[in-house]
Design a protein around this motif. Structure first.
Motif, PDB file in Angstrom:
ATOM      1  N   ILE A 217       0.857  -1.194   0.000  1.00 30.57           N
ATOM      2  CA  ILE A 217       0.000   0.000   0.000  1.00 30.57           C
ATOM      3  C   ILE A 217       0.893   1.243   0.000  1.00 30.57           C
ATOM      4  N   TYR A 218       0.359   2.330  -0.572  1.00 26.17           N
ATOM      5  CA  TYR A 218       1.059   3.612  -0.606  1.00 26.17           C
ATOM      6  C   TYR A 218       0.264   4.630   0.205  1.00 26.17           C
ATOM      7  N   LYS A 226      -3.137   5.232   8.733  1.00 26.23           N
ATOM      8  CA  LYS A 226      -4.148   4.837   9.709  1.00 26.23           C
ATOM      9  C   LYS A 226      -5.491   4.562   9.027  1.00 26.23           C
ATOM     10  N   GLU A 227      -5.873   5.442   8.125  1.00 28.26           N
ATOM     11  CA  GLU A 227      -7.167   5.314   7.439  1.00 28.26           C
ATOM     12  C   GLU A 227      -7.244   4.016   6.647  1.00 28.26           C
ATOM     13  N   LYS A 228      -6.186   3.707   5.918  1.00 23.60           N
ATOM     14  CA  LYS A 228      -6.200   2.489   5.095  1.00 23.60           C
ATOM     15  C   LYS A 228      -6.101   1.231   5.945  1.00 23.60           C
ATOM     16  N   LEU A 229      -5.188   1.259   6.927  1.00 24.68           N
ATOM     17  CA  LEU A 229      -4.984   0.052   7.735  1.00 24.68           C
ATOM     18  C   LEU A 229      -6.183  -0.261   8.618  1.00 24.68           C
ATOM     19  N   ASN A 230      -6.875   0.747   9.098  1.00 26.88           N
ATOM     20  CA  ASN A 230      -8.051   0.494   9.935  1.00 26.88           C
ATOM     21  C   ASN A 230      -9.123  -0.271   9.174  1.00 26.88           C
ATOM     22  N   ILE A 231      -9.130  -0.117   7.854  1.00 30.76           N
ATOM     23  CA  ILE A 231     -10.066  -0.882   7.015  1.00 30.76           C
ATOM     24  C   ILE A 231      -9.495  -2.262   6.722  1.00 30.76           C
ATOM     25  N   PHE A 233      -7.267  -4.061   8.284  1.00 29.41           N
ATOM     26  CA  PHE A 233      -7.128  -4.941   9.441  1.00 29.41           C
ATOM     27  C   PHE A 233      -8.457  -5.563   9.876  1.00 29.41           C
ATOM     28  N   ASP A 234      -9.558  -5.044   9.342  1.00 29.94           N
ATOM     29  CA  ASP A 234     -10.862  -5.632   9.671  1.00 29.94           C
ATOM     30  C   ASP A 234     -11.083  -6.971   8.987  1.00 29.94           C
ATOM     31  N   TYR A 235     -10.376  -7.193   7.868  1.00 28.94           N
ATOM     32  CA  TYR A 235     -10.622  -8.441   7.139  1.00 28.94           C
ATOM     33  C   TYR A 235      -9.352  -9.204   6.740  1.00 28.94           C
ATOM     34  N   GLU A 236      -8.190  -8.706   7.098  1.00 22.80           N
ATOM     35  CA  GLU A 236      -6.955  -9.418   6.793  1.00 22.80           C
ATOM     36  C   GLU A 236      -6.039  -9.453   8.003  1.00 22.80           C
ATOM     37  N   ASP A 237      -5.336 -10.594   8.165  1.00 19.57           N
ATOM     38  CA  ASP A 237      -4.357 -10.736   9.231  1.00 19.57           C
ATOM     39  C   ASP A 237      -2.961 -10.859   8.624  1.00 19.57           C
ATOM     40  N   SER A 255      -2.472   2.188  14.181  1.00 21.07           N
ATOM     41  CA  SER A 255      -3.491   1.220  13.755  1.00 21.07           C
ATOM     42  C   SER A 255      -3.380  -0.085  14.535  1.00 21.07           C
ATOM     43  N   LEU A 256      -2.156  -0.522  14.795  1.00 22.91           N
ATOM     44  CA  LEU A 256      -1.965  -1.753  15.574  1.00 22.91           C
ATOM     45  C   LEU A 256      -2.546  -1.588  16.975  1.00 22.91           C
ATOM     46  N   VAL A 257      -2.323  -0.422  17.564  1.00 26.49           N
ATOM     47  CA  VAL A 257      -2.864  -0.156  18.899  1.00 26.49           C
ATOM     48  C   VAL A 257      -4.379  -0.040  18.847  1.00 26.49           C
ATOM     49  N   ASN A 258      -4.886   0.674  17.851  1.00 26.96           N
ATOM     50  CA  ASN A 258      -6.321   0.900  17.709  1.00 26.96           C
ATOM     51  C   ASN A 258      -7.084  -0.410  17.520  1.00 26.96           C
TER      52      ASN A 258
END
Length: 311
Positions: A217-218, A226-231, A233-237, A255-258
């Protein structure tokens, strides 16, 4: 009270300006009595030498223009410290101009440096700078200039850049050695040469392992990470994370903390200036991008050019 000039001192003491100047410099042709009178008057009236006028006569301003793409909390402060440590030890001052990631403002900043009669220029290009045509005036005037950090293919100016191939490949190897099989790699602005260079060399290593998946990702800011990872991380590990800079690492950590993802059970590798990770997580592995050393190297290279020109 107005600033006292060397001319004022000469009028007060009823002697000529050149005598005052030589007395202040302890010239052997000036008597001890005159030197004492001049120095007493200079101290009494808080006389301060006009460095600009002195350097102008020497055809040297002893000033360097530093142009950065933007004022950022990441990396730039360390570079400025490195530059300052070299320039001040050599008797130079410098001023900082921010281009605000605008080519137009970058051009204005170059003009400011020219009009300020700087002895040299240190510049990190904006992410929107696509050519160096606006630096042609610098070449014509033979003003020493060194490009650092953000650059592009060119042969006109000296430059100081990191070995992005080495750093990116080292990061990939650390993730492979940690037996990561599902990696997400976060790079900066897609249009920047540094992002593409680091991505290409990172994948050179990863692509050798067919059982390893890597999502790229760029992001051009920590907030975008944060915006991209928060999405995502909801469906990928993932069991491996790579951040190409302090800015992308800041977004990744948030994002990891969130999402309450236990980073100790995965591998986080980042190319970093080295300070930020100390305040985030001790388990993060860092490949140090030393901004202080880059600043020192760029400043020393510029001074070398200036000294060669003055011979």
């Amino acid at each position: 009270m107005k600033r006292i000039t060397i001319k004022d001192l000469a009028e007060m003491l009823n002697i000529n300006v050149s005598t005052v100047s030589r007395a202040l410099k302890d010239h052997p042709d000036i008597s001890h009595a005159v030197k004492a009178r001049v120095k007493e008057a200079a101290e009494t009236f808080s006389y301060i030498p006009n460095d600009f006028a002195i350097n102008f006569r020497k055809k040297s301003s002893k000033v360097i223009g530093l142009i950065i793409p933007e004022m950022s909390m990441f990396f730039i402060p360390s570079i400025i410290k490195g530059i300052s440590s070299v320039l001040h030890s050599e008797g130079y001052n410098f001023f900082v101009l921010s281009s605000e990631e605008s080519v137009g403002i970058e051009e204005e900043n170059l003009l400011t440096c020219i009009n300020s009669r700087v002895d040299g220029i240190l510049i990190s290009l904006t992410k929107h700078t696509k050519d160096l045509n606006h630096l042609s005036r610098i070449l014509q005037l033979e003003i020493p200039l060194v490009i650092f950090d953000k650059t592009m293919p060119q042969h006109s100016f000296e430059e100081v850049i990191f070995d992005n191939r080495l750093y990116a490949q080292a990061a990939a190897k650390k993730l492979i050695d940690a037996n990561c099989k599902n990696i997400i790699a976060i790079f900066g602005d897609e249009n920047l040469e540094i992002s593409q260079t680091r991505k290409n060399h990172f994948l050179e290593i990863i692509d050798k392992y067919k059982d390893v998946k890597c999502k790229i990702i760029y992001c051009d800011s920590a907030d975008m990470v944060k915006e991209k990872l928060n999405i995502i991380f909801d469906y990928e590990d993932f069991d491996g994370y790579f951040a190409m800079s302090d800015e992308t690492l800041a977004g990744l950590h948030s994002s990891l903390v969130n999402k309450r993802i236990n980073s100790s059970k995965a591998k986080v590798v980042a190319i970093t200036e080295g300070i930020l990770p100390k305040y985030l997580d001790d388990s993060y592995e860092c490949i140090i991008n030393d901004g202080f050393e880059m600043g020192k190297t760029a400043a020393m290279k510029l001074l070398t050019i200036i000294k060669k020109q003055s011979v």
